[in-house]
Design a protein around this motif. Structure first.
Motif, PDB file in Angstrom:
ATOM      1  N   ASP A 284       0.855  -1.177   0.000  1.00  0.00           N
ATOM      2  CA  ASP A 284       0.000   0.000   0.000  1.00  0.00           C
ATOM      3  C   ASP A 284       0.898   1.237   0.000  1.00  0.00           C
ATOM      4  N   GLN A 287       1.202   3.659   2.851  1.00  0.00           N
ATOM      5  CA  GLN A 287       1.928   3.221   4.041  1.00  0.00           C
ATOM      6  C   GLN A 287       3.435   3.213   3.794  1.00  0.00           C
ATOM      7  N   THR A 288       3.866   2.678   2.640  1.00  0.00           N
ATOM      8  CA  THR A 288       5.300   2.506   2.404  1.00  0.00           C
ATOM      9  C   THR A 288       6.011   3.807   2.070  1.00  0.00           C
TER      10      THR A 288
END
Length: 300
Positions: A284, A287-288
């Motif tokens: 995702d 998120q990363t």
């Protein structure tokens, strides 16, 4: 898999809250390497030359003017509070592929959108060059706020591939050549690509950009590319060029080819001193990518 639309890319503005590229510029300026100039990453832009005075930084001497006028002259810089960050989006047809969560093209769009929002949210201007196979690259001149992001997002949504195809170096190289003519010392550059069209011309163009800019490579990847096909029979290829492959017997050659590609990209990044970050379709991006941006030095 669902293709990103404009509403989704606009909504990524919320994921960019609290992120800033400036901390990375300061950290990156401290990294060792002969390719980094004295001007790189210090937030300054050339303003004029004047006669050299005692106490001036000798690294700022303008040797051309000095030779022409017969006495030392030094470059004077001013602080640039809105330095451009450039995105090069290598959006070719072969990115219409993905075995986990999203297509590689969708991952590129989402990463570009998030980086765009982070750029303008931090008060900087966003510029971009969009590569598309055989089409001329599109230029988006550096602009701040929504005016810098929205036209790019609209173009990305329109240009994203809707069917698979073979990778080509022509579009990528044209975009790199154009970008090299636009950037100035101290600018920040993000190259988003799967580097499937990387060739000797690409490497030379990247070397030229790296010689004057803070440049980072964001490598768009899918887990299937490195692992190879599972056991079984599969039809692979692009429309009109499909063939049957046995997963088990094809895996050794598949993995050797990937290892060679991985080595070429890694060696290039190491040679040019460019941070190389892999973005995976299984992850995702909201998120990363923020997690990477929060690190004190982004050099993965």
């Amino acid at each position: 898999m669902i293709l990103p639309d404009l509403d989704e890319l606009i909504a990524l503005q919320s994921a960019a809250q609290g992120l800033d590229l400036r901390a990375h510029r300061a950290a990156l300026a401290q990294l060792p390497g002969g390719h980094r100039s004295a001007q790189r990453g210090r937030g300054l832009e050339f303003e004029e030359v004047r006669p050299y005075a005692e106490g001036d930084d000798r690294r700022s001497i303008d040797w051309r003017v000095t030779a022409r006028r017969g006495r030392p002259y030094t470059k004077v810089f001013r602080e640039d509070r809105e330095r451009p960050a450039w995105l090069l989006a290598d959006l070719h047809q072969a990115l219409y592929f993905g075995s986990k969560r999203q297509l590689k093209s969708a991952l590129l769009l989402r990463a570009a959108a998030l980086l765009g929002w982070v750029t303008v949210g931090g008060g900087d201007r966003l510029g971009a060059v969009l590569a598309q196979d055989d089409l001329p690259p599109q230029i988006f001149s550096p602009r701040g706020r929504n005016a810098g992001v929205l036209p790019l997002l609209q173009a990305l949504v329109k240009a994203q591939p809707r069917s698979p195809g073979e990778p080509k170096a022509q579009g990528f190289n044209s975009a790199l050549s154009l970008l090299a003519s636009l950037v100035k010392p101290g600018h920040l550059v993000f190259v988003l690509s799967d580097f499937s069209g990387l060739d000797s011309r690409s490497e030379a163009l990247l070397a030229g950009i790296a010689a004057q800019c803070d440049c980072r490579l964001l490598w768009i990847t899918d887990p299937l590319e490195s692992s190879g096909l599972p056991d079984g029979d599969y039809r692979v290829g692009v429309p009109g060029k499909l063939r049957w492959l046995d997963g088990a017997s094809s895996k050794p050659a598949w993995q050797r080819n990937w290892a060679a590609r991985e080595k070429r990209i890694g060696d290039l990044a190491l040679k040019l001193g460019l941070p190389l970050t892999r973005l995976h379709t299984a992850d995702d991006i909201t998120q990363t990518l923020p997690a990477l941006l929060r690190q004190p030095a982004w050099a993965r």
